[in-house]
Enzyme design. Structure first.
Site, short mmCIF file in Angstrom:
data_model
loop_
_atom_site.label_atom_id
_atom_site.label_comp_id
_atom_site.label_asym_id
_atom_site.label_seq_id
_atom_site.Cartn_x
_atom_site.Cartn_y
_atom_site.Cartn_z
N GLY A 61 0.78 -1.24 0.00
CA GLY A 61 0.00 0.00 0.00
C GLY A 61 0.81 1.28 0.00
O GLY A 61 0.34 2.30 0.52
N ASN A 73 1.53 3.21 -2.61
CA ASN A 73 0.80 4.19 -3.42
C ASN A 73 -0.46 4.66 -2.69
O ASN A 73 -0.82 5.84 -2.75
CB ASN A 73 0.42 3.60 -4.78
N ARG A 83 -15.20 -16.53 -11.38
CA ARG A 83 -14.58 -15.21 -11.58
C ARG A 83 -15.63 -14.14 -11.91
O ARG A 83 -15.51 -12.99 -11.46
CB ARG A 83 -13.54 -15.30 -12.69
N MET A 126 -3.69 -6.72 -7.81
CA MET A 126 -3.10 -7.75 -8.67
C MET A 126 -4.13 -8.67 -9.33
O MET A 126 -3.81 -9.79 -9.69
CB MET A 126 -2.10 -8.58 -7.85
N VAL A 153 -9.83 -6.76 -13.44
CA VAL A 153 -11.27 -6.57 -13.30
C VAL A 153 -11.96 -7.05 -14.58
O VAL A 153 -11.35 -7.13 -15.65
CB VAL A 153 -11.62 -5.10 -13.01
N HIS A 202 1.49 1.36 -14.45
CA HIS A 202 2.33 0.28 -15.00
C HIS A 202 3.78 0.74 -14.96
O HIS A 202 4.07 1.89 -15.34
CB HIS A 202 1.91 -0.02 -16.45
N ALA A 213 -10.32 -3.61 -21.01
CA ALA A 213 -10.36 -5.06 -20.91
C ALA A 213 -9.02 -5.72 -21.22
O ALA A 213 -8.86 -6.92 -21.01
CB ALA A 213 -11.43 -5.61 -21.85
#
Length: 207
Positions: A13, A15, A66, A91, A94, A110, A143
């Site tokens: 945590g 960030n 999922r 990690m 979505v 990233h 996506a």
């Protein structure tokens, strides 16, 4: 009223802490209203709790599949009515349900200059390729894997004596600064998406 941020985490945590610290200044224009995680017992949740921020956990293993997990996560985030969702070391990818609800309002970082070196090993891949400059990217989540529209980037030189660990540490420092500065601007000044381009400022927002 400050903009509402929901932050999703999976680890230590750092960030998240940077965002919590920034939000302590009323001039930042945003507040972290909830922190969600995909696992229990992590330092990021402890950071949120020490700051008095509500937390929730949605573990993939607790859902039927999922898709059900994605729906559960979406509902948990929606309860807090976010203006922006920040994936801060989250990690898990979505899914469709989440993107239907929060697409265009979810950002992630990233540790490379996208579109170069996507995936889990950006610093290693940059070092092995021999680039002289790499960095960090803030992007709108879609996506794909690290394929969303770029909101901001920060360049980090690659030193001759770098290994993966030293390079990644410098990238993470640049990433935290970029994340805090850009999220604040997005919430104070607005942002709009024009094809592949994201323009911050002018009070417009697609979010």
């Amino acid at each position: 009223m400050p903009a509402r941020l929901v932050v999703l985490v999976s680890g230590s945590g750092t960030n998240l802490q940077a965002l919590l610290d920034a939000c302590a200044d009323p001039g930042y224009g945003a507040e972290v209203v909830a922190v969600g995680a995909d696992r229990d017992g992590i330092e990021a949740l402890a950071r949120a709790e020490r700051s008095g921020v509500p937390t929730f956990v949605r573990r993939v293993g607790d859902a039927a599949d999922r898709d059900a997990w994605d729906a559960d996560l979406t509902a948990a985030v929606a309860e807090h009515r976010p203006d922006l969702v920040v994936l801060a070391g989250f990690m898990k990818l979505v899914g469709e349900r989440f993107l239907e609800a929060f697409g265009g309002r979810t950002v992630n970082t990233h540790p490379a200059l996208s579109p170069s070196f996507p995936g889990m090993h950006g610093p290693r891949d940059a070092l092995e390729y021999g680039v002289k400059v790499t960095g960090a990217t803030l992007f709108l989540v879609d996506a794909g894997v690290d394929t969303g529209q770029i909101v901001a980037q920060s360049a980090v030189p690659v030193e001759d004596d770098d290994d993966v660990a030293t390079l990644h540490e410098r990238i993470k420092a640049a990433e935290r600064t970029m994340l805090v500065e850009t999220v604040g601007r997005m919430m104070r000044e607005g942002y709009r998406v024009e094809g592949r381009r994201v323009r911050v400022g002018g009070r417009g927002s697609d979010g």
